[in-house]
Design a protein around this motif. Structure first.
Motif, PDB file in Angstrom:
ATOM      1  N   ASP A 128       1.038  -0.980   0.314  1.00 33.65           N
ATOM      2  CA  ASP A 128       0.143  -0.515  -0.222  1.00 33.65           C
ATOM      3  C   ASP A 128       0.823   1.526   0.084  1.00 33.65           C
ATOM      4  N   SER A 129       2.369   1.379  -0.219  1.00 33.53           N
ATOM      5  CA  SER A 129       3.015   2.196  -0.445  1.00 33.53           C
ATOM      6  C   SER A 129       2.669   3.424  -1.786  1.00 33.53           C
ATOM      7  N   LEU A 130       2.121   2.122  -2.831  1.00 35.76           N
ATOM      8  CA  LEU A 130       2.893   2.498  -4.012  1.00 35.76           C
ATOM      9  C   LEU A 130       1.150   2.586  -4.653  1.00 35.76           C
ATOM     10  N   LEU A 131       0.486   3.950  -5.632  1.00 39.42           N
ATOM     11  CA  LEU A 131      -0.476   3.326  -6.433  1.00 39.42           C
ATOM     12  C   LEU A 131      -0.268   3.548  -8.038  1.00 39.42           C
ATOM     13  N   LEU A 132      -0.496   2.579  -8.274  1.00 40.25           N
ATOM     14  CA  LEU A 132      -0.313   2.928  -9.466  1.00 40.25           C
ATOM     15  C   LEU A 132      -1.684   3.018 -10.269  1.00 40.25           C
ATOM     16  N   SER A 133      -1.024   4.449 -11.675  1.00 44.63           N
ATOM     17  CA  SER A 133      -2.366   4.950 -12.109  1.00 44.63           C
ATOM     18  C   SER A 133      -2.262   4.859 -14.031  1.00 44.63           C
ATOM     19  N   ASN A 134      -3.048   4.509 -14.121  1.00 43.11           N
ATOM     20  CA  ASN A 134      -2.781   4.317 -15.792  1.00 43.11           C
ATOM     21  C   ASN A 134      -4.570   4.952 -16.446  1.00 43.11           C
ATOM     22  N   SER A 135      -3.349   5.922 -16.650  1.00 47.14           N
ATOM     23  CA  SER A 135      -4.659   6.847 -18.271  1.00 47.14           C
ATOM     24  C   SER A 135      -4.069   6.609 -19.811  1.00 47.14           C
ATOM     25  N   CYS A 136      -5.178   6.838 -20.391  1.00 49.10           N
ATOM     26  CA  CYS A 136      -5.615   6.398 -21.537  1.00 49.10           C
ATOM     27  C   CYS A 136      -5.703   7.568 -22.739  1.00 49.10           C
ATOM     28  N   HIS A 137      -5.687   6.282 -23.593  1.00 47.00           N
ATOM     29  CA  HIS A 137      -5.277   7.800 -25.028  1.00 47.00           C
ATOM     30  C   HIS A 137      -5.912   6.692 -26.042  1.00 47.00           C
ATOM     31  N   PHE A 138      -7.316   6.786 -26.384  1.00 46.30           N
ATOM     32  CA  PHE A 138      -7.498   5.342 -27.795  1.00 46.30           C
ATOM     33  C   PHE A 138      -7.045   4.175 -27.339  1.00 46.30           C
ATOM     34  N   SER A 183       1.092   4.127 -17.877  1.00 49.25           N
ATOM     35  CA  SER A 183       1.195   4.238 -16.083  1.00 49.25           C
ATOM     36  C   SER A 183       2.019   4.623 -15.234  1.00 49.25           C
ATOM     37  N   ILE A 184       2.126   5.164 -14.070  1.00 50.40           N
ATOM     38  CA  ILE A 184       3.177   6.116 -13.128  1.00 50.40           C
ATOM     39  C   ILE A 184       2.702   4.645 -11.935  1.00 50.40           C
ATOM     40  N   ALA A 185       3.657   5.148 -10.966  1.00 46.37           N
ATOM     41  CA  ALA A 185       4.325   4.597  -9.439  1.00 46.37           C
ATOM     42  C   ALA A 185       3.891   5.637  -8.400  1.00 46.37           C
ATOM     43  N   VAL A 186       2.819   6.042  -8.004  1.00 45.20           N
ATOM     44  CA  VAL A 186       2.957   7.814  -7.208  1.00 45.20           C
ATOM     45  C   VAL A 186       3.452   6.585  -5.462  1.00 45.20           C
ATOM     46  N   ASN A 187       4.172   7.483  -5.139  1.00 43.56           N
ATOM     47  CA  ASN A 187       4.257   6.824  -3.504  1.00 43.56           C
ATOM     48  C   ASN A 187       2.702   7.966  -2.690  1.00 43.56           C
ATOM     49  N   VAL A 188       2.111   7.075  -2.469  1.00 47.55           N
ATOM     50  CA  VAL A 188       0.621   7.637  -1.122  1.00 47.55           C
ATOM     51  C   VAL A 188       0.785   7.467  -0.104  1.00 47.55           C
ATOM     52  N   THR A 189       2.377   7.031   0.603  1.00 48.51           N
ATOM     53  CA  THR A 189       2.605   6.946   2.262  1.00 48.51           C
ATOM     54  C   THR A 189       2.377   8.194   2.684  1.00 48.51           C
ATOM     55  N   GLN A 225       3.399  15.461 -16.347  1.00 48.50           N
ATOM     56  CA  GLN A 225       4.728  15.556 -16.301  1.00 48.50           C
ATOM     57  C   GLN A 225       5.945  15.166 -17.436  1.00 48.50           C
ATOM     58  N   GLU A 226       7.075  15.215 -16.842  1.00 50.68           N
ATOM     59  CA  GLU A 226       8.286  14.889 -17.918  1.00 50.68           C
ATOM     60  C   GLU A 226       8.617  14.016 -16.726  1.00 50.68           C
ATOM     61  N   PRO A 227       8.994  12.504 -17.812  1.00 46.88           N
ATOM     62  CA  PRO A 227       9.545  11.075 -16.381  1.00 46.88           C
ATOM     63  C   PRO A 227      10.992  11.738 -15.890  1.00 46.88           C
ATOM     64  N   GLY A 228      10.833  11.815 -14.467  1.00 44.84           N
ATOM     65  CA  GLY A 228      11.908  11.836 -13.020  1.00 44.84           C
ATOM     66  C   GLY A 228      11.396  13.523 -12.638  1.00 44.84           C
ATOM     67  N   SER A 229      10.628  13.828 -13.276  1.00 47.62           N
ATOM     68  CA  SER A 229      10.508  15.405 -12.550  1.00 47.62           C
ATOM     69  C   SER A 229       9.802  15.510 -11.134  1.00 47.62           C
ATOM     70  N   ASP A 230       9.427  14.611 -10.948  1.00 48.22           N
ATOM     71  CA  ASP A 230       8.180  14.386  -9.789  1.00 48.22           C
ATOM     72  C   ASP A 230       8.919  13.204  -8.843  1.00 48.22           C
ATOM     73  N   PRO A 231      10.128  13.363  -7.901  1.00 43.91           N
ATOM     74  CA  PRO A 231      10.466  11.781  -7.116  1.00 43.91           C
ATOM     75  C   PRO A 231       9.998  11.105  -6.719  1.00 43.91           C
ATOM     76  N   GLY A 232       8.368  11.972  -6.683  1.00 47.12           N
ATOM     77  CA  GLY A 232       7.232  10.580  -5.996  1.00 47.12           C
ATOM     78  C   GLY A 232       6.248  10.055  -7.189  1.00 47.12           C
ATOM     79  N   VAL A 233       7.387  10.441  -7.945  1.00 49.50           N
ATOM     80  CA  VAL A 233       6.456   9.256  -9.226  1.00 49.50           C
ATOM     81  C   VAL A 233       7.690   8.534  -9.985  1.00 49.50           C
TER      82      VAL A 233
END
Length: 414
Positions: A269-279, A284-290, A301-309
């Motif tokens: 439960d420390s991470l949440l996978l969030s998937n968004s789609c187009h067609f 899919s990203i993993a977000v720290n939700v602690t 977001q640009e990959p790597g721009s947020d340390p929690g993603v």
């Protein structure tokens, strides 16, 4: 050469060609591939194979048939498109038994129990089924209410009245571990229910993150954390929103593609996978939700721009998934399963065909069940050795598949 030998030889040749292409692309990228596209040219054999399959089910010789004629999707793609149907809401009761639904949420549905290799129909009154992330609580929805039981056919713990007309169809049903509440997902809304209360999570008419929608929602999706402390909910017209166990709004995750389509908590439960789609693609990203109240992820977001993603997958529109001790298994619109660790490292892939509609993992993590919109249910023994007809690199053995095709007189086991 007779047609049965041709089925086997052409099938093995086709699988090898696809696997070689994928292995090349893993190293060099698809733009470097200059070879021919692999083609499965066995469509003319499909009617004969299907007739043999019916006979084998009638006479109880499906194991022998599977050895003689290994399953494949491509030759049956057109038939599956015409006659297939949703197979989902998969619930692993233990390492050997599965409960699931056949029929889309907006259609008449049939529940089944898979036990000892046989699919036994259950009550036609069932609208949805779910199991607690931890423990033994089973939820069953019928036209009158949602019943929470302690185990399969166990004593009733609670009965939950609906906050939304169940005729809209229940997409997902998540009972709480204690059997005192449930998260109910449908196109009419995403509700948190207890015996006494109902909290509407989506849509809400505050214009904050869901554009003030109050009618039916599209791409409704949600997940409940294993410890039941957090809920994630989203739809086509909202962000992925985080809530506490009482429905209090906590955080949000903006889409990295276009529309929030799927979410899933890691096993701890420390991470949440969030998937968004187009067609039929997605991100899919993993977000720290602690610290969920501090989660506020901007879209695109640009990959790597947020340390929690962390970027997990850059291409899939995810239709189903399960967390396991080593990461996550995701299923896409094109019939592929892909496993990743939570750093985004690809672990394996496995092709089934049809759009993936749901998954369940056995408690010992040795068996994976997968449903598709092509009307098939697959049972995989993970890491138990793949055959020459397998498209994938995960070394997984498909033990059985079942066809729930409209127009057939019975379920066909292969």
């Amino acid at each position: 050469m007779d047609w049965q030998n041709q089925w086997n030889e052409r099938g093995a040749t086709y699988a090898k060609a696809i696997n070689d292409m994928l292995a090349f692309a893993d190293v060099h990228g698809w733009e470097a591939w200059q070879g021919p596209d692999a083609q499965d040219d066995r469509q003319d054999f499909a009617p004969q194979v299907l007739e043999r399959l019916r006979e084998a089910n009638l006479h109880g010789t499906t194991s022998a048939l599977r050895e003689q004629l290994p399953p494949s999707f491509a030759p049956f793609a057109q038939l599956a498109h015409e006659r297939g149907q949703y197979v989902g809401q998969l619930v692993a009761l233990d390492n050997d038994r599965l409960v699931f639904m056949v029929g889309a949420p907006y259609e008449p549905r049939q529940a089944y129990l898979l036990q000892d290799g046989m699919c036994q129909p259950l009550s036609r009154e069932w609208l949805a089924v779910g199991k607690a992330k931890r423990g033994t609580v089973i939820a069953v929805a019928d036209p009158l209410a949602i019943t929470l039981r302690d185990g399969w056919n166990g004593p009733i713990l609670n009965t939950l009245p609906y906050a939304t007309d169940p005729a809209a169809g229940i997409t997902h049903l998540f009972p709480f571990n204690a059997g005192d509440a449930a998260l109910v997902v449908s196109a009419a809304g995403i509700d948190l229910l207890t015996p006494q209360t109902a909290v509407r999570l989506l849509p809400v008419a505050d214009g904050d993150g869901d554009e003030g929608l109050t009618g039916l929602i599209d791409m409704e999706n949600a997940d409940l954390s294993h410890d039941n402390r957090l809920i994630c909910a989203g739809s086509q017209s909202s962000d992925h929103l985080l809530f506490g166990a009482d429905g209090t709004r906590l955080g949000r995750i903006g889409p990295q593609s276009e529309y929030p389509h799927f979410c899933l908590f890691s096993t701890n439960d420390s991470l949440l996978l969030s998937n968004s789609c187009h067609f039929y693609n997605g991100v899919s990203i993993a977000v720290n939700v602690t610290d969920p109240a501090s989660v506020n992820i901007a879209p695109y977001q640009e990959p790597g721009s947020d340390p929690g993603v962390r970027l997990i997958d850059p291409a899939m529109r995810v239709y189903g998934g399960v967390s396991f001790s080593g990461g996550v298994i995701l299923g896409d619109a094109h019939g592929y399963l892909r496993a990743y660790d939570w750093q985004g490292q690809a672990l394996w892939r496995h092709y089934l065909g049809g759009t993936i509609s749901g998954m369940a993992l056995s408690p010992d993590e040795q068996r994976l069940w997968v449903g598709t919109y092509a009307g098939t249910l697959h049972q995989l023994a993970l890491g138990q050795g793949q055959d020459a007809h397998t498209i994938g690199n995960g070394d997984h053995k498909e033990e059985h598949r079942w066809l729930f095709w409209k127009g057939e007189s019975s379920v066909l086991k292969w």
